[in-house]
Design a protein around this motif. Structure first.
Motif, PDB file in Angstrom:
ATOM      1  N   TYR A   1       0.932  -1.311   0.058  1.00 37.72           N
ATOM      2  CA  TYR A   1       0.029  -0.021   0.017  1.00 37.72           C
ATOM      3  C   TYR A   1       0.828   1.124   0.031  1.00 37.72           C
ATOM      4  O   TYR A   1       1.851   1.298   0.850  1.00 37.72           O
ATOM      5  CB  TYR A   1      -0.875  -0.021   1.199  1.00 37.72           C
ATOM      6  CG  TYR A   1      -1.845   1.344   1.338  1.00 37.72           C
ATOM      7  CD1 TYR A   1      -2.591   1.658   0.225  1.00 37.72           C
ATOM      8  CD2 TYR A   1      -1.695   1.753   2.679  1.00 37.72           C
ATOM      9  CE1 TYR A   1      -3.145   2.895   0.300  1.00 37.72           C
ATOM     10  CE2 TYR A   1      -2.588   3.151   2.645  1.00 37.72           C
ATOM     11  CZ  TYR A   1      -3.465   3.531   1.637  1.00 37.72           C
ATOM     12  OH  TYR A   1      -4.112   4.503   1.640  1.00 37.72           O
ATOM     13  N   VAL A   2       0.483   2.215  -1.078  1.00 35.05           N
ATOM     14  CA  VAL A   2       1.457   3.381  -1.062  1.00 35.05           C
ATOM     15  C   VAL A   2       0.761   4.838  -0.859  1.00 35.05           C
ATOM     16  O   VAL A   2      -0.326   4.746  -1.616  1.00 35.05           O
ATOM     17  CB  VAL A   2       2.175   3.224  -2.380  1.00 35.05           C
ATOM     18  CG1 VAL A   2       3.182   4.624  -2.492  1.00 35.05           C
ATOM     19  CG2 VAL A   2       3.204   2.051  -2.646  1.00 35.05           C
ATOM     20  N   ASP A   3       1.160   5.222   0.308  1.00 39.61           N
ATOM     21  CA  ASP A   3       0.026   6.516   0.498  1.00 39.61           C
ATOM     22  C   ASP A   3       0.921   7.577   1.000  1.00 39.61           C
ATOM     23  O   ASP A   3       2.256   7.310   1.766  1.00 39.61           O
ATOM     24  CB  ASP A   3      -0.985   6.082   1.260  1.00 39.61           C
ATOM     25  CG  ASP A   3      -2.064   7.305   1.433  1.00 39.61           C
ATOM     26  OD1 ASP A   3      -2.029   8.005   0.505  1.00 39.61           O
ATOM     27  OD2 ASP A   3      -3.046   6.876   2.189  1.00 39.61           O
ATOM     28  N   GLY A   4       0.637   8.872   1.167  1.00 37.17           N
ATOM     29  CA  GLY A   4       1.142  10.160   1.872  1.00 37.17           C
ATOM     30  C   GLY A   4       0.609  10.094   2.980  1.00 37.17           C
ATOM     31  O   GLY A   4       0.238   9.079   3.676  1.00 37.17           O
ATOM     32  N   ALA A   5       1.100  11.422   3.753  1.00 38.09           N
ATOM     33  CA  ALA A   5       0.818  11.530   5.011  1.00 38.09           C
ATOM     34  C   ALA A   5       0.724  12.966   5.603  1.00 38.09           C
ATOM     35  O   ALA A   5       1.587  13.764   4.671  1.00 38.09           O
ATOM     36  CB  ALA A   5       1.661  10.849   6.094  1.00 38.09           C
ATOM     37  N   ASP A   6       0.177  13.384   6.454  1.00 34.28           N
ATOM     38  CA  ASP A   6      -0.068  14.788   6.812  1.00 34.28           C
ATOM     39  C   ASP A   6       1.320  15.172   7.726  1.00 34.28           C
ATOM     40  O   ASP A   6       1.926  16.246   7.756  1.00 34.28           O
ATOM     41  CB  ASP A   6      -1.333  15.101   7.489  1.00 34.28           C
ATOM     42  CG  ASP A   6      -2.287  15.075   6.349  1.00 34.28           C
ATOM     43  OD1 ASP A   6      -2.087  15.692   5.286  1.00 34.28           O
ATOM     44  OD2 ASP A   6      -3.343  14.213   6.639  1.00 34.28           O
ATOM     45  N   GLU A   7       1.655  14.012   8.636  1.00 35.44           N
ATOM     46  CA  GLU A   7       2.707  14.038   9.549  1.00 35.44           C
ATOM     47  C   GLU A   7       3.195  12.496   9.681  1.00 35.44           C
ATOM     48  O   GLU A   7       2.506  11.745   9.919  1.00 35.44           O
ATOM     49  CB  GLU A   7       2.111  14.653  10.818  1.00 35.44           C
ATOM     50  CG  GLU A   7       2.084  16.132  11.092  1.00 35.44           C
ATOM     51  CD  GLU A   7       1.745  16.409  12.421  1.00 35.44           C
ATOM     52  OE1 GLU A   7       1.920  17.806  12.615  1.00 35.44           O
ATOM     53  OE2 GLU A   7       1.674  15.836  13.395  1.00 35.44           O
TER      54      GLU A   7
ATOM     55  N   LYS B   1      -3.140  11.109   9.196  1.00 42.14           N
ATOM     56  CA  LYS B   1      -3.459  11.205   7.933  1.00 42.14           C
ATOM     57  C   LYS B   1      -5.016  11.607   7.813  1.00 42.14           C
ATOM     58  O   LYS B   1      -5.689  11.935   8.943  1.00 42.14           O
ATOM     59  CB  LYS B   1      -3.416   9.613   7.202  1.00 42.14           C
ATOM     60  CG  LYS B   1      -2.194   9.126   6.842  1.00 42.14           C
ATOM     61  CD  LYS B   1      -2.019   7.997   6.325  1.00 42.14           C
ATOM     62  CE  LYS B   1      -2.918   7.766   5.154  1.00 42.14           C
ATOM     63  NZ  LYS B   1      -2.920   8.870   4.427  1.00 42.14           N
ATOM     64  N   GLY B   2      -5.615  11.811   6.621  1.00 48.22           N
ATOM     65  CA  GLY B   2      -6.757  12.314   6.476  1.00 48.22           C
ATOM     66  C   GLY B   2      -7.149  14.010   6.274  1.00 48.22           C
ATOM     67  O   GLY B   2      -8.189  14.384   6.242  1.00 48.22           O
ATOM     68  N   GLY B   3      -6.070  14.507   5.765  1.00 47.09           N
ATOM     69  CA  GLY B   3      -6.099  15.976   5.364  1.00 47.09           C
ATOM     70  C   GLY B   3      -6.963  15.950   4.073  1.00 47.09           C
ATOM     71  O   GLY B   3      -7.550  16.935   4.002  1.00 47.09           O
ATOM     72  N   GLY B   4      -7.116  14.940   3.310  1.00 44.76           N
ATOM     73  CA  GLY B   4      -7.909  14.983   2.086  1.00 44.76           C
ATOM     74  C   GLY B   4      -9.297  14.087   2.466  1.00 44.76           C
ATOM     75  O   GLY B   4      -9.990  13.590   1.713  1.00 44.76           O
TER      76      GLY B   4
END
Ligand code: 5RP
Length: 231
Positions: A88-94, A103-106
């Motif tokens: 699983y490849v994903d970004g993060a907010d911190e 996560k969850g800024g989006g």
């Protein structure tokens, strides 16, 4: 566009390119790739598209990412139709040095957490602005069933937070988001994640500490750094 924004975008692209190379070493001809949500994940999707002949299928953590994948001609499956997610490849907010994340800024935190739970390996991709010693400066997103919004907000205040209703946002699951300010430093993150999960009406919270990332690719001015969780 400011120079700072330009260079942040360049770091996102660099880290996404490194993540595509990493992914190709992890998958075989039956692998399912979990795809995250946000601007860094979008860079990853766009670069992955050049290798679509090698991709059996994906699952997406949001309708937006599913649409982007399909636009590139990359197959997207329902998570219930797959036995396993290889990576699983994903970004993060911190992210902190333990690779615990906010996560969850989006607003995609619930589906992101579900795909991360299923995935054998979770690769987080982020530019260096996301690296923190202590989580919580970024307001913590909490997805809430709409009728429980005020109840949940009161419970969040009791925990010391300052919840703000994210106006005009409905998640892909039809819920609302409360962004909780003034929680920094969040420690231990696992404890707060469990407490928030136990509030009736909370669907998910944006702490990824019970299931942190396994590996982080951090885009820095000195290049992409690979970080493993500190014990
Ligand atoms: C979406 C997320 C994103 O991963 C997070 O907001 C980071 O986004 P970006 O890559 O645009 O900085 O959790 O719900």
């Amino acid at each position: 566009m400011t120079a700072e924004k330009l260079s942040q975008d360049a770091l996102k692209r660099a880290v996404a390119a490194a993540a595509v190379e990493y992914t190709l070493t992890r998958i075989d001809d039956k692998s399912i790739i979990g795809i995250g949500t946000g601007s860094t994940a979008n860079c990853y999707i766009d670069l992955l598209a050049a290798h679509k002949a090698k991709i059996y299928g994906t699952v997406a953590s949001s309708e937006a990412s599913a649409e982007r994948l399909r636009g590139h001609g990359i197959p997207v499956y329902d998570l219930n139709a797959v036995d396993e997610v290889t990576i699983y490849v994903d970004g993060a907010d911190e992210t902190n040095p333990h690779l615990e994340l906010i996560k969850g800024g989006g607003a995609a935190l619930t589906r992101e957490k579900i795909v991360a739970a299923v995935a054998r390996e979770f690769l987080c991709i982020a530019d260096e602005s996301k690296w923190v010693d202590h989580l919580g400066t970024f307001p913590l997103p909490v997805e809430v069933v709409p009728m429980a919004r005020s109840h949940v907000a009161r419970q969040l205040v009791k925990l010391g937070g300052d919840p703000v209703y994210r106006l005009g946002v409905l998640t892909d699951n039809g819920n609302v988001i409360l962004d909780v300010h003034h929680l920094c430093p969040i420690s231990p993150a696992r404890e707060l994640e469990e407490k928030l999960n136990n509030i009736t009406g909370v669907v998910t919270n944006g702490l990824f500490a019970l299931r942190p990332a396994d590996v982080l690719m951090l885009g820095t001015a000195d290049g992409v750094k690979i970080v493993y969780a500190k014990d």
